[in-house]
Design an enzyme around this catalytic site. Structure first.
Site, mmCIF file in Angstrom:
data_model
loop_
_atom_site.group_PDB
_atom_site.id
_atom_site.type_symbol
_atom_site.label_atom_id
_atom_site.label_comp_id
_atom_site.label_asym_id
_atom_site.label_seq_id
_atom_site.Cartn_x
_atom_site.Cartn_y
_atom_site.Cartn_z
ATOM 1 N N GLY A 147 0.777 -1.044 0.138
ATOM 2 C CA GLY A 147 0.131 -0.213 -0.045
ATOM 3 C C GLY A 147 0.962 1.346 0.084
ATOM 4 O O GLY A 147 2.051 1.295 0.162
ATOM 5 N N ASP B 96 -6.224 8.491 16.306
ATOM 6 C CA ASP B 96 -6.790 7.945 15.090
ATOM 7 C C ASP B 96 -7.385 6.571 14.972
ATOM 8 O O ASP B 96 -7.007 5.878 14.148
ATOM 9 C CB ASP B 96 -5.611 8.214 14.136
ATOM 10 C CG ASP B 96 -5.917 8.577 12.686
ATOM 11 O OD1 ASP B 96 -7.267 8.672 12.427
ATOM 12 O OD2 ASP B 96 -5.433 8.318 11.673
ATOM 13 N N GLY C 21 0.468 5.738 1.242
ATOM 14 C CA GLY C 21 -0.160 6.876 1.768
ATOM 15 C C GLY C 21 0.681 8.063 1.982
ATOM 16 O O GLY C 21 1.585 7.941 1.374
ATOM 17 N N GLY C 22 -0.086 9.007 2.587
ATOM 18 C CA GLY C 22 0.886 10.219 2.839
ATOM 19 C C GLY C 22 2.004 10.165 3.263
ATOM 20 O O GLY C 22 3.105 11.107 3.541
ATOM 21 N N LYS D 206 7.854 -0.203 6.091
ATOM 22 C CA LYS D 206 7.325 1.026 5.511
ATOM 23 C C LYS D 206 8.593 2.020 5.256
ATOM 24 O O LYS D 206 9.425 2.413 6.173
ATOM 25 C CB LYS D 206 6.487 1.574 6.581
ATOM 26 C CG LYS D 206 6.092 3.093 6.107
ATOM 27 C CD LYS D 206 4.838 3.761 7.231
ATOM 28 C CE LYS D 206 3.531 2.755 6.932
ATOM 29 N NZ LYS D 206 2.537 3.787 7.786
ATOM 30 N N GLY E 90 4.191 7.485 3.241
ATOM 31 C CA GLY E 90 5.267 6.565 2.626
ATOM 32 C C GLY E 90 4.563 5.324 2.252
ATOM 33 O O GLY E 90 3.213 5.131 2.282
ATOM 34 N N SER E 91 5.543 4.266 1.613
ATOM 35 C CA SER E 91 5.074 3.125 0.963
ATOM 36 C C SER E 91 5.286 2.058 1.833
ATOM 37 O O SER E 91 6.275 1.861 2.422
ATOM 38 C CB SER E 91 5.568 3.049 -0.611
ATOM 39 O OG SER E 91 5.420 4.141 -1.534
ATOM 40 N N VAL E 92 4.435 0.835 1.884
ATOM 41 C CA VAL E 92 4.699 -0.140 2.550
ATOM 42 C C VAL E 92 4.821 -1.657 1.707
ATOM 43 O O VAL E 92 3.929 -1.770 0.659
ATOM 44 C CB VAL E 92 3.458 -0.366 3.396
ATOM 45 C CG1 VAL E 92 3.513 -1.767 4.294
ATOM 46 C CG2 VAL E 92 3.027 0.774 4.325
#
Length: 374
Positions: free
Chosen positions: A57, A173, A59-60, A79, A62-64
């Site tokens: 995946g 969160d 997101g804002g 990550k 970084g990448s996993v």
């Protein structure tokens, strides 16, 4: 001559400040080798992820990527943090806190990488992904068998963050996307990018900016007239999550046929409040566990923070029978015509301040867990 000299002084000063920050991180990380997660070289990260072949995946923050640790063929999630999300003090802060937590309902940090500004986090791999994949698509007849275990696991994980560490950790969160499930569907609280660290005896958490996801965020994050920001903000978010798990649907549904069904907390409160407290078990046509989770969830989403239970009290209610639960007061937003919007907003940094004043609590102190949508 003044212009070139000024430019040289500016660049030298910038380089000096960068080196001080990097040296501080390096000094701390060397001390961590015997105390916390394993430190990996960036070449190790490349090998673990097989040159970043299997992306889970992005997101804002970084990448996993999926990876494998040798020997043992242990699957992990790696990550890779973007350069803009690598503040040294936040990186240090997380490693010294979440890196030492070994609780079954909190995702475990296995290791990290820090070479200049290239940084990565290595977490245990969660093969069943995030909770949101299941609570809105489960076959309801088989859902209840596992639901109570998942709910209690999440509650215990959050309570551990509040009470089980040297410093309380407020997540800020809690939502379905940030609850990960292992191969046995044991839930793990994940993604600590917005979390904040504070002394356990503090009844409130100092904050300079709102953080969280709209739809799960406590009202005190928007206006202090609802009470101080504290770990009760996580209780509110957990309550909204609980209601979604109980109903098997998003709390806010602007496409519902009637406004009375568009906001699930409002609808369920209206249905449950038709009966006397002693008759809750015989109320509307709901599964008994759904009724119990809804009542607990409604207690958690009381508008004023001091009216909400603590997470330890929430666990007691979840473990009790439905007959021992009292109907909570109506949250004032639970009107039939009220349909709040549910949108997410993103914070600028993966390591956004476990503590903005971390130097005041730890002289040197990585938080984050893997969420599939990161």
């Amino acid at each position: 001559m003044l212009a070139p000299m000024s430019m040289f002084i500016f660049l030298a000063h910038k380089y000096w400040k960068t080196r001080i920050a990097i040296d501080a991180v390096e000094k701390f990380l060397r001390m961590q080798l015997m105390l916390g997660p394993t430190r990996y070289a960036y070449t190790d990260i490349i090998a673990i992820t097989n040159h970043f072949r299997d992306k889970l995946g992005e997101g804002g923050y970084g990448s996993v990527y999926k990876g494998v640790l040798l020997p043992g063929n242990i699957h992990v999630a790696v990550k890779i943090l973007g350069n803009s999300n690598c503040k040294g003090e936040d990186f240090i802060s997380g490693i010294s806190t979440i890196g030492r937590i070994h609780q079954i309902n909190v995702v475990r940090l296995v290791g990290f990488c820090a070479e200049e500004k290239r940084r990565a986090l290595v977490y245990e791999y969660m093969p069943n992904g995030s909770l949101d994949k299941y609570i809105f698509s489960f076959e309801r007849s088989s859902y209840w068998d596992k639901l109570n275990e998942i709910v209690l696991g999440i509650a215990r994980g959050i309570n551990y963050l509040h009470q089980g560490c040297d410093m309380q950790i407020v997540h800020f969160d809690i939502k379905p996307e940030n609850i990960l499930l292992d191969n046995n569907f044991i839930p793990k609280v994940a993604d600590f990018g917005l979390a904040k660290l504070s002394p356990r005896d503090n009844s409130f958490v100092p904050m300079s900016a709102m953080r969280g996801t709209i739809g799960y965020i406590g009202p005190e994050m928007i206006s202090r007239c609802f009470g101080p920001i504290s770990n009760k903000s996580d209780v509110y978010s957990f309550g909204m999550l609980l209601l979604e798990m109980a109903g098997g649907r998003r709390n806010s549904n602007p496409h519902a046929e009637s406004s009375s069904q568009a906001y699930y907390p409002s609808w369920v409160y209206s249905q449950l409040s038709r009966q006397e407290v002693s008759e809750i078990g015989d109320a509307v046509d709901m599964h008994e566990l759904e009724k119990k989770l809804c009542i607990v969830g409604l207690w958690c989403i009381q508008m004023r923070s001091h009216d909400r239970p603590t997470m330890s009290e929430v666990i007691e209610m979840l473990e009790a029978g439905i007959d021992g639960l009292e109907m909570p007061p109506r949250p004032f937003f639970c009107g039939d015509d009220h349909v709040p919007e549910a949108d997410s907003y993103y914070m600028p940094s993966e390591m956004t301040a476990i503590s903005e004043d971390v130097e005041d609590t730890y002289t040197s102190s990585e938080m984050t867990a893997v969420s599939e949508d990161m």
